[in-house]
Design a protein around this motif. Sequence first.
Motif: not given
Length: 309
Positions: A1-22
Amino acid sequence: MKVLITGVNGLLGQKLLSIFCKNKDCSFDIVAVSRGRARFDGSYKQLKYYDLDITHREQVFNIIHLEKPDVIIHAAAMTNVDYCESHQEDCWEVNVQSVVHMLQAAEAYNSFFVHLSSDFVFAGDKRFLTEEDKPHPINFYGQSKFQAEKFVLKSRVPHAVIRTAVVYGIAHKMSRSNIIFWVKRNLEDGKSIRVVDDQYRSPTLAEDLATGCYLIVQKQSTGIYNIAGGEVLTPYEMAIKIADYFGLDKSLITRTDASEFVQPAKRPLETGLVIDKAKFELGYQPHSFDQGVAILASQLDEEYCLTKG
Ligand SMILES: NC(=O)c1ccc[n+]([C@@H]2O[C@H](COP(=O)([O-])OP(=O)(O)OC[C@H]3O[C@@H](n4cnc5c(N)ncnc54)[C@H](OP(=O)(O)O)[C@@H]3O)[C@@H](O)[C@H]2O)c1
């Protein structure tokens, strides 16, 4: 599944990267977008990053047409409430118009659109708010978030709107402040602080909010969800808990009320969010505020060790 996340330099964006990538259970292709260069933990291997100003319609269309995401999580926004009040055109471009661009581009691929909204869509006259309560914003930021919600809820793509509140957490290189750092720093320096005791909020650990977004994507749940912490506290009550946790001098904290502070944007008084729907339908289980403070304290220690080499 391809997930596009906006605002990854922001607080939530960073936590989203962490949970989706790990996360090991599911495999996601992550397309991360934000303004300017990437300013987050650079250790993720399986993601693609694009510098994207979400107010540029053509750029938004180009990236969505190129990547054809199954899911879009829209975490980018202008979040400084007073700045929004004094820069209303810019705020509308970022918080409303960009949502229109993304929804229109997403239609071609029927991408599931997860939109982040705020407790500031409410007037502040009710302490415990459910997904059924009617918004009535009293500042420009709230108006922009409410209008964006309306566009999402009317859109033809499948969608979820997440309302959250007072998000606290540690961003890469300590790039975001929050009430915990503010109270800790002042009390450690022996400075007195005046903290309001008549505004009620649902403080939300950024990791919990990211988990809520993850659960919504996993279950493809549609509609409005309150995703916040489980307690409704005043900033004064939060400050006392923070002082207790770090063993700091509580006598430096003075209780006051919101009328003492003159700010460009009005603040709603009471905006506690009831999270029963998220608990029952998604299995969402946030940390308590005390646990959240302890988590931040341990992350601060890690951050300190990293900067000390
Ligand atoms: N934080 C809270 O207490 C809170 C409470 C309720 C709701 N929310 C909502 O939750 C969501 C996430 O908030 P957050 O705490 O993660 O906010 P944040 O830390 O301020 O992050 C927002 C991100 O959006 C980016 N952005 C702003 N304008 C942009 C543009 N024109 N093009 C591309 N990116 C742009 C910012 O870029 P720069 O890094 O370059 O500035 C930033 O990285 C937002 O929708 C917010 O309204 C937050």
